[in-house]
Design an enzyme around this catalytic site. Structure first.
Site, PDB file in Angstrom:
ATOM      1  N   HIS A 171       0.853  -1.206   0.000  1.00  0.00           N
ATOM      2  CA  HIS A 171       0.000   0.000   0.000  1.00  0.00           C
ATOM      3  C   HIS A 171       0.890   1.259   0.000  1.00  0.00           C
ATOM      4  O   HIS A 171       0.887   2.063   0.937  1.00  0.00           O
ATOM      5  CB  HIS A 171      -0.861  -0.063   1.270  1.00  0.00           C
ATOM      6  CG  HIS A 171      -2.019   0.869   1.329  1.00  0.00           C
ATOM      7  ND1 HIS A 171      -1.895   2.237   1.221  1.00  0.00           N
ATOM      8  CD2 HIS A 171      -3.334   0.628   1.528  1.00  0.00           C
ATOM      9  CE1 HIS A 171      -3.091   2.790   1.357  1.00  0.00           C
ATOM     10  NE2 HIS A 171      -3.983   1.831   1.530  1.00  0.00           N
ATOM     11  N   ASP A 215     -10.305   6.646  -5.210  1.00  0.00           N
ATOM     12  CA  ASP A 215     -10.113   5.347  -4.554  1.00  0.00           C
ATOM     13  C   ASP A 215     -10.568   4.271  -5.536  1.00  0.00           C
ATOM     14  O   ASP A 215     -11.749   3.940  -5.606  1.00  0.00           O
ATOM     15  CB  ASP A 215     -10.917   5.297  -3.243  1.00  0.00           C
ATOM     16  CG  ASP A 215     -10.512   4.120  -2.364  1.00  0.00           C
ATOM     17  OD1 ASP A 215      -9.728   3.273  -2.832  1.00  0.00           O
ATOM     18  OD2 ASP A 215     -10.993   4.043  -1.220  1.00  0.00           O
ATOM     19  N   GLU A 273      -0.728   1.229  -5.411  1.00  0.00           N
ATOM     20  CA  GLU A 273      -0.519  -0.012  -4.665  1.00  0.00           C
ATOM     21  C   GLU A 273      -0.492  -1.218  -5.605  1.00  0.00           C
ATOM     22  O   GLU A 273      -1.406  -1.398  -6.399  1.00  0.00           O
ATOM     23  CB  GLU A 273      -1.647  -0.163  -3.639  1.00  0.00           C
ATOM     24  CG  GLU A 273      -1.838   1.099  -2.803  1.00  0.00           C
ATOM     25  CD  GLU A 273      -3.158   1.109  -2.033  1.00  0.00           C
ATOM     26  OE1 GLU A 273      -3.641   0.033  -1.645  1.00  0.00           O
ATOM     27  OE2 GLU A 273      -3.705   2.204  -1.838  1.00  0.00           O
TER      28      GLU A 273
HETATM   29  O1  TA6 Z   1      -6.106   1.443  -0.603  1.00  0.00           O
HETATM   30  C1  TA6 Z   1      -7.113   2.378  -0.483  1.00  0.00           C
HETATM   31  C2  TA6 Z   1      -7.805   2.178   0.849  1.00  0.00           C
HETATM   32  O2  TA6 Z   1      -8.310   0.877   0.946  1.00  0.00           O
HETATM   33  C3  TA6 Z   1      -8.872   3.254   0.972  1.00  0.00           C
HETATM   34  O3  TA6 Z   1     -10.175   2.773   0.830  1.00  0.00           O
HETATM   35  C4  TA6 Z   1      -8.546   3.963   2.243  1.00  0.00           C
HETATM   36  O4  TA6 Z   1      -9.443   3.956   3.235  1.00  0.00           O
HETATM   37  C5  TA6 Z   1      -7.129   3.548   2.528  1.00  0.00           C
HETATM   38  O5  TA6 Z   1      -6.889   2.319   1.938  1.00  0.00           O
HETATM   39  C6  TA6 Z   1      -6.524   3.699   3.897  1.00  0.00           C
HETATM   40  O6  TA6 Z   1      -6.892   2.695   4.769  1.00  0.00           O
HETATM   41  P1  TA6 Z   1      -6.449   2.750   6.290  1.00  0.00           P
HETATM   42  O7  TA6 Z   1      -7.086   1.534   6.911  1.00  0.00           O
HETATM   43  O8  TA6 Z   1      -4.953   2.692   6.325  1.00  0.00           O
HETATM   44  O9  TA6 Z   1      -6.966   4.047   6.845  1.00  0.00           O
END
Ligand code: TA6
Length: 303
Positions: A171, A215, A273
């Site tokens: 990520h 997103d 990602e």
């Molecule tokens: O990868 C995108 C995502 O899944 C978004 O939907 C967003 O909420 C982000 O990751 C961050 O997630 P987190 O749990 O680290 O706040």
């Protein structure tokens, strides 16, 4: 206590002048890599790269200056490892978003100084608590190579007698000069799932630019390039063993709502990602191994 642990790790895995173990905030252990080609910081919790800065460059990996460092809490920024599911758990919303790997301490298996960079092998042992949440025997390891390029190889082995359905992602939060001036190439013509539009499907036209919350899960196996005219550079994002590319920027309102990000923090980051998510999740047969691999590099923007 944390100091004693970092001293022990230093004696066993430290590399003089190149890799140092340190006790960070809340006693969390970190590794500091210092090489002529680059510097990097990696937390043992989550095996999370927090920074990677090739020499002569602005940091390539973004970590929120407001990030919170606490045991069992995800850090905003760097390269969190989402595993063995991506996003919310499909059946149980009480389970942690993005899985079990990013909030647990990983074990150092080996370190080495190579021509290409500092190599660090880490593994995650699923403790009782993790097994309660996810009762599937599996082995997880990460090989990092830190130099002029940053390479990550996340390998899962299914130790179960049943097939294993796996969701995962590196990520990665990239540092950009100004989100409204960058463009992301490599996803043109590909289908995506738009999470901002409630899961609607779309087809990407031209290169991506950013004017609001984004997103999306792109069904893509290929390389991307992040063109950044303000920092006069192009970030190359290569990957293998990945059927999806997730692109995320929370924009103003969501940044404001997040306690670990400044209101305007969204302007200087973009998550691109390398993932196996949605219909690109992978299924591993008993005994089968899968590697999610990504490599990042920087080149000057010509013209
Ligand atoms: O990868 C995108 C995502 O899944 C978004 O939907 C967003 O909420 C982000 O990751 C961050 O997630 P987190 O749990 O680290 O706040």
């Amino acid at each position: 206590m944390a100091n004693q642990r970092s001293e022990k790790l230093q004696a066993r895995f430290g590399l003089t002048g190149e890799l140092a173990f340190e006790s960070g905030p809340d006693g969390l252990l970190e590794m500091q890599v210092t090489r002529p080609e680059a510097t990097a910081r990696i937390a043992l919790q989550g095996a999370q790269v927090l920074d990677w800065t090739p020499s002569g460059e602005a940091p390539v990996i973004w970590c929120s200056p407001e990030a919170r460092y606490a045991r069992g809490q995800a850090v905003r920024g760097g390269i969190p490892i989402c595993w063995p599911w991506f996003g919310p758990h499909a059946d149980d919303p009480a389970l942690p978003a993005h899985g079990l790997a990013r909030t647990r301490e990983w074990r150092v298996e080996a370190t080495a100084s190579t021509y290409e960079g500092t190599q660090i092998d880490l593994s995650l042992v699923l403790d009782e608590d993790a097994q309660r949440q996810w009762p599937h025997p599996a082995t997880l390891s990460l090989r990092l190579q830190i130099g002029r390029w940053l390479t990550l190889a996340l390998t899962t082995r299914n130790d179960d007698t049943r097939p294993l359905r796996l969701g995962e992602a590196l990520h990665t939060y990239f540092h950009v000069g100004d989100i409204e001036r960058v463009s992301l190439l490599g996803l043109e013509g590909l289908p995506y799932i738009d999470k901002v539009a409630g899961g609607e499907r779309g087809l990407q036209g031209a290169a991506l630019s950013f004017t609001g919350e984004t997103d999306r899960i792109y069904l893509s196996e290929g390389e991307c390039q992040l063109l950044d005219p303000m920092l006069a550079r192009n970030i190359i994002i290569e990957k293998r063993g990945s059927g999806a590319t997730v692109v995320w920027n929370p924009w103003l309102e969501k940044s404001h709502a997040m306690g670990d990000m400044a209101d305007d923090g969204y302007r200087e980051m973009l998550c691109v990602e390398s993932a196996n998510a949605a219909e690109a999740e992978v299924t591993l047969a008993p005994g089968e191994t899968h590697t999610l691999w990504a490599r990042y590099g920087v080149e000057p923007l010509s013209g």
